[in-house]
Design a protein around this motif. Sequence first.
Motif, PDB file in Angstrom:
ATOM      1  N   ALA A   1       0.791  -1.217   0.155  1.00 34.63           N
ATOM      2  CA  ALA A   1       0.095  -0.166  -0.010  1.00 34.63           C
ATOM      3  C   ALA A   1       0.881   1.260   0.021  1.00 34.63           C
ATOM      4  N   GLY A   2       2.320   1.137   0.610  1.00 37.93           N
ATOM      5  CA  GLY A   2       3.038   2.334   0.670  1.00 37.93           C
ATOM      6  C   GLY A   2       3.941   2.066  -0.812  1.00 37.93           C
ATOM      7  N   SER A   3       4.922   2.967  -0.746  1.00 33.46           N
ATOM      8  CA  SER A   3       5.943   2.878  -1.682  1.00 33.46           C
ATOM      9  C   SER A   3       7.115   2.128  -1.792  1.00 33.46           C
ATOM     10  N   GLY A   4       7.428   1.876  -0.523  1.00 38.30           N
ATOM     11  CA  GLY A   4       8.662   1.267  -0.141  1.00 38.30           C
ATOM     12  C   GLY A   4       9.584   2.174  -0.283  1.00 38.30           C
ATOM     13  N   SER A   5      10.947   1.463  -0.358  1.00 39.11           N
ATOM     14  CA  SER A   5      12.267   2.327  -0.351  1.00 39.11           C
ATOM     15  C   SER A   5      12.544   2.958  -1.819  1.00 39.11           C
ATOM     16  N   GLY A   6      13.599   3.501  -1.816  1.00 35.02           N
ATOM     17  CA  GLY A   6      13.876   3.952  -3.188  1.00 35.02           C
ATOM     18  C   GLY A   6      13.614   5.519  -3.744  1.00 35.02           C
ATOM     19  N   SER A   7      13.510   5.990  -4.696  1.00 38.62           N
ATOM     20  CA  SER A   7      13.201   7.209  -5.142  1.00 38.62           C
ATOM     21  C   SER A   7      11.705   7.419  -5.307  1.00 38.62           C
ATOM     22  N   SER A   8      10.977   6.276  -5.643  1.00 38.38           N
ATOM     23  CA  SER A   8       9.623   6.270  -5.898  1.00 38.38           C
ATOM     24  C   SER A   8       8.865   6.210  -4.552  1.00 38.38           C
ATOM     25  N   PHE A   9       7.565   7.093  -4.554  1.00 38.78           N
ATOM     26  CA  PHE A   9       6.920   6.974  -3.282  1.00 38.78           C
ATOM     27  C   PHE A   9       5.611   7.414  -3.802  1.00 38.78           C
ATOM     28  N   THR A  10       4.680   7.303  -2.504  1.00 43.99           N
ATOM     29  CA  THR A  10       3.170   7.519  -3.014  1.00 43.99           C
ATOM     30  C   THR A  10       2.951   9.002  -2.570  1.00 43.99           C
ATOM     31  N   VAL A  11       2.109   9.866  -3.204  1.00 40.57           N
ATOM     32  CA  VAL A  11       1.485  11.164  -2.660  1.00 40.57           C
ATOM     33  C   VAL A  11       0.170  10.822  -2.882  1.00 40.57           C
ATOM     34  N   LEU A  12      -0.687  11.477  -1.867  1.00 40.33           N
ATOM     35  CA  LEU A  12      -2.004  11.686  -1.871  1.00 40.33           C
ATOM     36  C   LEU A  12      -2.243  13.570  -2.177  1.00 40.33           C
ATOM     37  N   HIS A  13      -2.919  13.647  -3.262  1.00 36.81           N
ATOM     38  CA  HIS A  13      -3.504  15.077  -3.382  1.00 36.81           C
ATOM     39  C   HIS A  13      -5.009  15.179  -2.763  1.00 36.81           C
ATOM     40  N   LEU A  14      -5.165  15.727  -1.750  1.00 39.93           N
ATOM     41  CA  LEU A  14      -6.181  15.856  -1.189  1.00 39.93           C
ATOM     42  C   LEU A  14      -6.967  17.174  -1.519  1.00 39.93           C
ATOM     43  N   VAL A  15      -7.957  17.107  -2.337  1.00 42.04           N
ATOM     44  CA  VAL A  15      -8.520  18.357  -2.931  1.00 42.04           C
ATOM     45  C   VAL A  15     -10.144  18.894  -3.001  1.00 42.04           C
ATOM     46  N   GLN A  16     -10.350  19.861  -2.606  1.00 39.80           N
ATOM     47  CA  GLN A  16     -11.599  20.484  -2.818  1.00 39.80           C
ATOM     48  C   GLN A  16     -11.321  22.047  -2.904  1.00 39.80           C
ATOM     49  N   PRO A  17     -11.643  22.912  -4.031  1.00 38.34           N
ATOM     50  CA  PRO A  17     -12.742  22.303  -4.920  1.00 38.34           C
ATOM     51  C   PRO A  17     -12.052  21.615  -6.095  1.00 38.34           C
ATOM     52  N   VAL A  18     -13.046  21.252  -6.904  1.00 42.55           N
ATOM     53  CA  VAL A  18     -12.933  19.973  -8.045  1.00 42.55           C
ATOM     54  C   VAL A  18     -13.086  20.918  -9.476  1.00 42.55           C
TER      55      VAL A  18
END
Length: 399
Positions: free
Chosen positions: A12-29
Amino acid sequence: MRKHPSPDPSPAGSGSGSSFTVLHLVQPVDGGVARVVADLARAQTAAGLRVLVGCPRGGQLADAARDAGAEVHTWRAGRSPGPGLPAEVLGAARLIGRLRPDLLHAHSAKAGLAGRLAVRGSLPTVFQPHAWSFDAVSGTTAALALRWERVGARWADRVLCVSEAERRAGESEGITARWAVIRNGVDLTRFRPARGGDGGRAEARTALRLPDGGPLAVCIGRLCPQKGQDVLLRAWPEVLGTVPGARLALVGDGPDAERLRRTAPPGVHFAGAAADIRPWLRAADLVVLPSRWEGMALAPLEAMACGRPVLVSDVSGARESLPSGQGRLCLVPPEDPTALAKALGRLLAEPRLLTELGEQAQQHARTEFDVRRTTDAVTGLYHELLGRPRPLNQERISR
């Protein structure tokens, strides 16, 4: 930088290295916020990040984010604070707990409020105001919004402003934050003049079925108090006194649409929302945006990239948007219909000047507002906050 728990290396996460997970939480749409998030999602997905977008249904964002390669998840949230806030915070917390991103990027006041309350410093967090919440309201509501921004800054590893003026406005109101300033940018492969000596003006007007006539001013934006179309409509009769053949088109939709239609002078064209604003930009002789507040509006940048001069109110980001030397002609005080009318009349009466200003604007946009620079800088900020090296290709672009 504050210390956070290490990212979960599970799937569910990105683990190690240069890659990772970002969540953009947004309102307005919709509007500029949606375009900014879609541009970030496209660039970050291409850079190998796992990009998640949490947002309400409806509007432009969900489809645009999917098209950009992001995973879109529904987050139920209204545009303004209200009695539903506890449920919105709980919904954000559940979404974050389920998706387990490495970093949260909360966009605009509502997502910034709910996201920071949900996380409260337990996850690296970027908050991007896209214009300050306390500018949008007045009285007790404004005081409460400012109080929250002062408190909420402690739960943001960076408060990301899109102009130096936006940052200075926050500081002047007593917000103590870890600041970053990354100016907005536009996709210069999409926003550019069409072929032809007039930059595609005649072709665009034919496609839009606009009648031949005098100079055309176009205002693009959500029909709401922020964008100031009511100020423009109050100014327009005086403009017609100076340039009798001038025409005005309002492109967009929003909560003020019916009221503006009822109060508009004869001859103003209400175009409604446009899936693609480029034909309107190219059809214009001048693009005008008389906003009451901004961070750094996208529409003027997009207009300049298409080779069109702009006239904007002197709010946050406006001076930083314009080419050097254009401020005296292309800036007016906000909420001043008389000054707006005089500036419009002066510009619309001089087609050669408009052409010269448009050429300067195009070169300025291509030099200063390439969205690739913006998205690379934001992704670089993520790497900094997570303590991870930047990929070599990003380092080359930023230089």
